[in-house]
Design a protein around this motif. Structure first.
Motif, PDB file in Angstrom:
ATOM      1  N   LEU A 140      28.735  52.724 -25.820  1.00  0.00           N
ATOM      2  CA  LEU A 140      28.583  54.157 -26.097  1.00  0.00           C
ATOM      3  C   LEU A 140      27.586  54.354 -27.239  1.00  0.00           C
ATOM      4  O   LEU A 140      27.738  53.777 -28.312  1.00  0.00           O
ATOM      5  CB  LEU A 140      29.939  54.760 -26.467  1.00  0.00           C
ATOM      6  N   LEU A 141      26.582  55.179 -26.983  1.00  0.00           N
ATOM      7  CA  LEU A 141      25.615  55.520 -28.031  1.00  0.00           C
ATOM      8  C   LEU A 141      25.749  57.008 -28.316  1.00  0.00           C
ATOM      9  O   LEU A 141      25.359  57.851 -27.503  1.00  0.00           O
ATOM     10  CB  LEU A 141      24.190  55.194 -27.567  1.00  0.00           C
ATOM     11  N   LEU A 142      26.335  57.342 -29.474  1.00  0.00           N
ATOM     12  CA  LEU A 142      26.446  58.751 -29.858  1.00  0.00           C
ATOM     13  C   LEU A 142      25.115  59.137 -30.493  1.00  0.00           C
ATOM     14  O   LEU A 142      24.755  58.642 -31.566  1.00  0.00           O
ATOM     15  CB  LEU A 142      27.605  58.957 -30.824  1.00  0.00           C
ATOM     16  N   ASN A 143      24.397  59.999 -29.808  1.00  0.00           N
ATOM     17  CA  ASN A 143      23.029  60.332 -30.219  1.00  0.00           C
ATOM     18  C   ASN A 143      22.977  61.669 -30.960  1.00  0.00           C
ATOM     19  O   ASN A 143      23.938  62.429 -30.948  1.00  0.00           O
ATOM     20  CB  ASN A 143      22.137  60.377 -28.967  1.00  0.00           C
ATOM     21  N   LYS A 144      21.880  61.921 -31.577  1.00  0.00           N
ATOM     22  CA  LYS A 144      21.608  63.171 -32.303  1.00  0.00           C
ATOM     23  C   LYS A 144      22.523  63.349 -33.517  1.00  0.00           C
ATOM     24  O   LYS A 144      22.848  64.481 -33.890  1.00  0.00           O
ATOM     25  CB  LYS A 144      21.717  64.394 -31.368  1.00  0.00           C
ATOM     26  N   VAL A 145      22.937  62.236 -34.151  1.00  0.00           N
ATOM     27  CA  VAL A 145      23.800  62.365 -35.318  1.00  0.00           C
ATOM     28  C   VAL A 145      23.048  62.938 -36.526  1.00  0.00           C
ATOM     29  O   VAL A 145      23.664  63.291 -37.526  1.00  0.00           O
ATOM     30  CB  VAL A 145      24.494  61.029 -35.700  1.00  0.00           C
ATOM     31  N   ASP A 146      21.715  63.035 -36.414  1.00  0.00           N
ATOM     32  CA  ASP A 146      20.950  63.685 -37.486  1.00  0.00           C
ATOM     33  C   ASP A 146      21.203  65.180 -37.550  1.00  0.00           C
ATOM     34  O   ASP A 146      20.947  65.823 -38.559  1.00  0.00           O
ATOM     35  CB  ASP A 146      19.442  63.426 -37.258  1.00  0.00           C
TER      36      ASP A 146
END
Ligand code: GDP
Length: 336
Positions: A140-146
Motif C-alpha cells: 500500500l502506497l498512501l500518496n499525496k501526504v504533502d
C-alpha cells in the motif's frame, strides 16, 4: 543526487545471457484514477529508470527519436541495485477489466496507490479485487501526504479502510499483512514511516524501490526449457509491424530464433504463424532498449510475427501446447 547508499550492484549478465529470474521483479501499479500513478511512475523513472544504461542493451540507439519507433507498452523497466523491475501500468477503469486481469496475471506483486486524502474509491476496490484474486500481495502506497489535510491520523484511518477492503474482498492472512509506505509522488519521495517532510537526503523513491525488492517475490521460472510466452499486449509499429508483449513462462528467446504463434481451439492446438524473432525490446523510460535475449520470468516486447495476438502463445517451434489464457470474470455492467 541524494540517494541513500546502495550496495554494490550484482555483476552484469554476460552479453547474450538472460537475467537470472532471481534478479527480476514484475510489479503492477494499480490505483483509482487521479490518485497519482502517472506521477509516481515518472518519479521512479527519473530516479533510476531512464538514465542508467541497460547492461544487456545491444546499443543505445533511442529508436523512438532516431527512427520514429514508438512503443506505447505499459511496461517500463527500472534498474535498481542489481535487479530489474518491470513496472506495469494498469487502466484504472472498470471498462478495461480484461486488461487489468491480463496485467495482474503477468506479475508477482503490485503497488496499490491510494490518495491519502480521498481514501480508497470504487476503482481501488475493482483493481484490488483482481490483484487479490491472482494471489498478489500488494504494497500500500498512501500518496499525496504533502497535502495540508493529510495527517498521521488520516493515514491511520485510510489504512484501516484499506484493511477492511482487503478483508471484504476475501484477502488471505498473508495478503492482509500488507506493507505500507507514505509518499508524495509530486515531490518525488516515499517513506516507510509517516512523515510530511523527509530530510533532503531521503527525498527520493529509494524506500519504495527497496520495498519492492524485499516484498515482491521474484518469478519462479525455468530457463532450461523450450521458450514459451503468453501474449498479453499487442501494438503496431510503422517500421516493425506487430509488436507482441508478454511474460516469458519458460526458456529463453534470442534474436533470430524460429518461433511460432499457437492457440488453443476446441479441436486442439492451432498453429497461426511461424517466423523469426527480429527484434527484442524493453522500454526504459521514454527510451527503447534493444536486447539480444530474454529469459523466463521477464516481460519482453518482440517483433517478427505478424498474426498472433492477445491470448495466443508464442513458443519455440517444437512446443505444441498453448499456454492457458486468463479467465475473465463475466463483464460488470456499470450504471454510471
Ligand atoms: P493518475 O490518474 O493516477 O495517473 O494520477 P496523476 O499522476 O495524473 O495525478 C493526478 C493529479 O494528482 C495530478 O494533478 C497530480 O499533480 C496530482 N498528484 C499526484 N501525486 C501527488 C502528490 O503526491 N501530492 C499532491 N499534492 N498531488 C499529487
Amino acid at each position: 543526487r541524494g540517494f541513500s547508499a546502495a550496495p554494490a550492484p550484482a555483476p552484469a549478465a554476460a552479453p547474450g545471457s538472460p537475467l537470472d529470474p532471481s534478479r527480476l521483479r514484475n510489479v503492477a501499479v494499480i490505483a483509482h484514477v487521479d490518485h497519482g500513478k502517472t506521477t509516481l511512475m515518472d518519479r521512479l523513472l527519473r530516479q533510476c529508470g531512464a538514465d542508467i544504461p541497460h547492461e544487456r542493451a545491444l546499443d543505445s540507439i533511442t529508436l523512438e527519436r532516431e527512427r520514429g519507433i514508438t512503443i506505447a507498452s505499459k511496461v517500463t523497466s527500472i534498474s535498481w541495485k542489481g535487479s530489474e523491475l518491470n513496472m506495469v501500468d494498469t487502466p484504472g477503469h472498470a471498462d478495461f477489466g480484461g486488461e487489468v486481469e491480463r496485467v495482474v496475471g503477468m506479475v508477482e506483486g503490485a503497488i496499490l496507490v491510494v490518495d491519502a486524502g480521498e481514501g480508497p474509491l470504487a476503482q481501488t476496490k475493482f483493481v484490488l479485487a483482481k490483484a487479490l484474486k491472482y494471489g498478489l500481495r500488494p504494497i500500500l502506497l498512501l500518496n499525496k501526504v504533502d497535502r495540508p489535510a493529510v495527517s498521521e491520523e488520516r493515514c491511520n484511518e485510510v489504512e484501516s479502510l484499506v484493511f477492511d477492503l482487503f478483508a471484504n474482498l476475501g484477502a488471505s492472512e498473508e495478503q492482509l499483512d500488507f506493507p505500507v509506505l507514505y509518499a508524495s509522488a509530486k515531490e518525488g519521495w516515499a517513506s516507510s514511516t509517516f512523515t510530511k517532510n523527509p530530510p533532503d537526503e531521503a527525498k527520493n523513491m529509494s524506500e519504495l524501490l527497496d520495498a519492492i525488492i524485499k516484498h515482491v517475490p521474484p518469478p519462479t521460472a525455468s530457463l532450461e526449457a523450450p521458450f514459451q510466452m503468453l501474449v498479453s499486449m499487442m501494438e503496431r509499429d510503422f517500421y516493425l509491424g506487430r509488436i507482441l508483449t508478454g511474460r516469458i513462462s519458460l526458456g529463453v528467446i534470442r534474436i533470430g530464433d524460429r518461433v511460432h504463434g499457437i492457440r488453443n481451439t476446441p479441436s486442439g492446438v492451432e498453429k497461426i504463424e511461424e517466423g523469426k524473432v527480429v527484434k527484442l525490446m524493453k522500454k526504459k523510460g521514454t527510451n527503447i532498449s534493444l536486447v539480444d535475449s530474454a529469459g523466463a520470468g521477464d516481460i519482453i516486447s518482440m517483433a517478427g510475427l505478424s498474426s498472433p495476438s492477445i491470448g495466443h502463445t508464442v513458443a519455440n517451434v517444437e512446443v505444441m501446447t498453448a499456454l492457458p489464457t486468463v479467465e475473465l470474470d463475466p463483464p460488470t455492467i456499470s450504471m454510471t
